[in-house]
Enzyme design. Structure first.
Site, PDB file in Angstrom:
ATOM      1  N   LYS A 238       0.839  -1.200   0.000  1.00 42.44           N
ATOM      2  CA  LYS A 238       0.000   0.000   0.000  1.00 42.44           C
ATOM      3  C   LYS A 238       0.874   1.251   0.000  1.00 42.44           C
ATOM      4  O   LYS A 238       1.997   1.218   0.495  1.00 42.44           O
ATOM      5  CB  LYS A 238      -0.858   0.029   1.276  1.00 42.44           C
ATOM      6  CG  LYS A 238      -2.014  -0.934   1.281  1.00 42.44           C
ATOM      7  CD  LYS A 238      -2.832  -0.766   2.557  1.00 42.44           C
ATOM      8  CE  LYS A 238      -3.965  -1.763   2.630  1.00 42.44           C
ATOM      9  NZ  LYS A 238      -5.007  -1.563   1.597  1.00 42.44           N
ATOM     10  N   ARG A 312     -10.314 -11.308   2.070  1.00 43.43           N
ATOM     11  CA  ARG A 312     -11.197 -12.341   1.511  1.00 43.43           C
ATOM     12  C   ARG A 312     -10.530 -13.722   1.553  1.00 43.43           C
ATOM     13  O   ARG A 312     -11.216 -14.736   1.582  1.00 43.43           O
ATOM     14  CB  ARG A 312     -11.668 -11.929   0.102  1.00 43.43           C
ATOM     15  CG  ARG A 312     -10.593 -11.715  -0.903  1.00 43.43           C
ATOM     16  CD  ARG A 312     -11.073 -10.894  -2.126  1.00 43.43           C
ATOM     17  NE  ARG A 312     -11.008  -9.444  -1.870  1.00 43.43           N
ATOM     18  CZ  ARG A 312     -11.300  -8.519  -2.781  1.00 43.43           C
ATOM     19  NH1 ARG A 312     -11.694  -8.855  -3.998  1.00 43.43           N
ATOM     20  NH2 ARG A 312     -11.213  -7.236  -2.473  1.00 43.43           N
TER      21      ARG A 312
HETATM   22  N1  BES Z   1      -8.112  -3.647   4.524  1.00 38.59           N
HETATM   23  C1  BES Z   1      -8.332  -3.259   3.194  1.00 38.59           C
HETATM   24  C2  BES Z   1      -9.660  -2.520   3.010  1.00 38.59           C
HETATM   25  C3  BES Z   1      -9.810  -1.209   3.712  1.00 38.59           C
HETATM   26  C4  BES Z   1      -9.671  -0.021   3.021  1.00 38.59           C
HETATM   27  C5  BES Z   1     -10.135  -1.140   5.059  1.00 38.59           C
HETATM   28  C6  BES Z   1      -9.833   1.184   3.664  1.00 38.59           C
HETATM   29  C7  BES Z   1     -10.305   0.059   5.702  1.00 38.59           C
HETATM   30  C8  BES Z   1     -10.153   1.228   5.000  1.00 38.59           C
HETATM   31  C9  BES Z   1      -8.317  -4.476   2.275  1.00 38.59           C
HETATM   32  O1  BES Z   1      -7.544  -5.538   2.690  1.00 38.59           O
HETATM   33  C10 BES Z   1      -7.724  -4.015   0.978  1.00 38.59           C
HETATM   34  O2  BES Z   1      -6.569  -3.717   0.971  1.00 38.59           O
HETATM   35  N2  BES Z   1      -8.520  -3.966  -0.069  1.00 38.59           N
HETATM   36  C11 BES Z   1      -8.082  -3.534  -1.331  1.00 38.59           C
HETATM   37  C12 BES Z   1      -8.529  -4.529  -2.357  1.00 38.59           C
HETATM   38  C13 BES Z   1      -7.993  -4.302  -3.715  1.00 38.59           C
HETATM   39  C14 BES Z   1      -6.550  -4.756  -3.763  1.00 38.59           C
HETATM   40  C15 BES Z   1      -8.788  -5.082  -4.727  1.00 38.59           C
HETATM   41  C16 BES Z   1      -8.703  -2.159  -1.610  1.00 38.59           C
HETATM   42  O3  BES Z   1      -9.878  -2.007  -1.301  1.00 38.59           O
HETATM   43  O4  BES Z   1      -8.005  -1.288  -2.087  1.00 38.59           O
HETATM   44 MG    MG Z   2      -5.550  -5.392   1.985  1.00 44.83          MG
END
Ligand code: BES
Ligand code: MG
Ligand code: ZN
Length: 458
Positions: A238, A312
């Site tokens: 990230k 997931r």
């Molecule tokens: N933990 C994140 C989702 C999230 C985003 C939680 C903002 C709280 C605040 C999740 O694991 C994630 O990283 N999701 C990605 C998925 C993508 C790679 C398809 C996302 O939503 O960017």
């Molecule tokens: Mg994630």
């Protein structure tokens, strides 16, 4: 000073107009009964606090009003019997307001004691409120534990620390506790969960908590809470901006834990099996890689396109394990799963997905009632195409930048063993956000009251 009595007067705008003649004229320009307004009248033997609730109050915004008042006056109120003058409120409304008073005692980061926590309230029709008091305190206990854990810095919530805490609570509440470490997870075949954990410095802790009530024919509920202690994104790392918020990626698990504790405190007549697949999502030379093909607990293979879609993966095995090994009437998972849900709803509600219409409505109603709202989204077949893979049964994200919260829910549906009453709650922005008790974003307690209301109505 210690002999003064403490009074709280609740007024709507209209009830203030009717009653303000009881107070000195000079006060009229300072207070009008508007929502969240307050005014203090102090004499040698009496402190009276006037609290405005506006004219369009509901049960759930009375909780917010009570919470704000209680927090704002945390240094000024005394812990003593307090006379509540709230003739305009029904007993249910008083209960909501008192819940707010007690919820407003949550202090951060130091759990100092707030005077209202030890305060007893008295009012004209207080008879038979004892039971409701213990309900309110039980909900607060559950919600505060939920918030405490979410608020901890990442280095204070490593898997062993959380596991120790869970062990203590299991003993205190007589939960049956089973925890599988990495080696045991390997033997069980929890491959999707382990893929996320393999890059971690910490042991895996696939945790199962069971609460059994003494009630005969009690409904059984399976709960799965996403418990990613910190989400770096893994190799699909990230960006650094606001990365510290990713300590909140265990918000599903803390909601489940809080609800379990509140349910046990209240001895609710249900049986709950809760699974928390505890891990972090780390970047390391052992971490799983984009393109890896993983075999999940139910035997389905998953092509990992993005290691940041780790929630997931962990839920897939949590749901499979629960639905294969436990017979439940309801299967509900809660997860801070996607940025997509955050972009869609902001902090107004969580995204709800369900394969059962009545379960959907029950959860929506509990959300509305508690102010921890949900909005339903579809699980149409059309989305299946997005997760078809050439090399595995499924891939973990779609390659199109649309509807990822729906894609994720569609993915999870492959791991519920055709459970007829399943709901998935994507609560990413709801658990952690702007709160009255902190300058920065912090835990909101989202999910605890929602789940408790749902359970109480079964
Ligand atoms: N933990 C994140 C989702 C999230 C985003 C939680 C903002 C709280 C605040 C999740 O694991 C994630 O990283 N999701 C990605 C998925 C993508 C790679 C398809 C996302 O939503 O960017
Ligand atoms: Mg994630
Ligand atoms: Zn995550």
């Amino acid at each position: 000073m210690s002999d003064t009595t403490q009074h709280i007067y609740i007024y709507s705008e209209s009830s203030w107009k009717e009653n303000r003649h009881l107070f000195s004229d000079s006060l009229h320009s300072f207070f009008s009964g508007k929502k969240n307004e307050s005014f203090v009248l102090a004499s040698d033997n009496e402190t009276s606090l006037l609290v405005g609730i506006g004219d369009s109050y509901t049960e759930n915004n009375l909780t917010d009003i009570g919470q704000k008042f209680s927090y704002d006056y945390r240094e000024k109120l005394s812990a003593k019997i307090t006379f509540l003058h709230a003739d305009i409120l029904s007993s249910k409304e008083i209960e909501s307001l008192l819940l707010g008073f007690y919820l407003g005692t949550y202090l951060y980061p130091f759990q100092a004691t707030h005077p209202l926590w030890d305060t007893e309230f008295r009012w004209a029709n207080i008879e038979q409120f004892d039971e409701k008091y213990s309900r309110i305190k039980a909900i607060c206990k559950g919600q505060f534990i939920c918030m405490d854990w979410l608020n901890k810095p990442a280095n204070f919530k490593k898997a062993p620390q959380l596991s120790n805490f869970i062990q203590d609570k299991a003993q205190e509440y007589n939960f049956t506790l089973t925890t599988y470490n990495r080696k045991q997870c390997e033997e069980l075949g929890l491959g999707a969960f382990l893929a996320v954990n393999q890059g971690s410095h910490q042991e895996a802790a696939f945790t199962i908590l069971e609460y059994k009530s003494e009630a005969k024919d009690a409904p059984t509920i399976g709960l799965v809470g996403k418990c990613v202690l910190f989400d770096t994104g893994g190799i699909s790392i990230k960006p650094a901006t606001n990365l510290h918020y990713m300590k909140s990626d265990m918000g599903g698990a803390t909601a489940v834990l809080g609800a379990l504790i509140a349910a046990a405190e209240m001895k609710l007549p249900v049986n709950i099996t809760a699974i928390l697949p505890i891990t972090d999502n780390a970047v390391s030379n052992n971490a799983y890689l984009p393109s890896d093909v993983i075999t999940a607990y139910n035997g389905k293979t998953i092509e990992v396109i993005d290691t940041d879609a780790e929630g997931r993966m962990t839920l897939a095995d949590g749901l499979s394990y629960l639905s294969k090994n436990y017979k439940t009437d309801y299967l509900i998972d809660l997860a801070t799963l996607t940025g997509s849900a955050v972009r869609m709803f902001g902090t107004t509600c969580g995204a709800l997905f369900s394969n059962d219409r009545s379960l959907q409505v029950q959860l929506e109603e509990s959300g509305q009632k508690t102010g921890q709202r949900l909005w339903n989204l579809p699980l149409w077949e059309d989305w299946e195409d997005e997760i078809k893979s050439d090399v595995a049964n499924l891939k973990n994200i779609s390659l199109k930048p649309v509807g990822d919260c729906i894609v994720a829910a569609t993915f999870l549906k492959h791991f519920i063993n055709d459970h007829p009453k399943w709901a998935h709650l994507d609560i990413a922005a709801m658990c952690f956000g702007n709160v009255i008790y902190a300058k920065e974003k912090a835990a909101t307690g989202y999910g605890v009251r929602l789940l408790i209301d749902f359970i109480e109505k079964l």
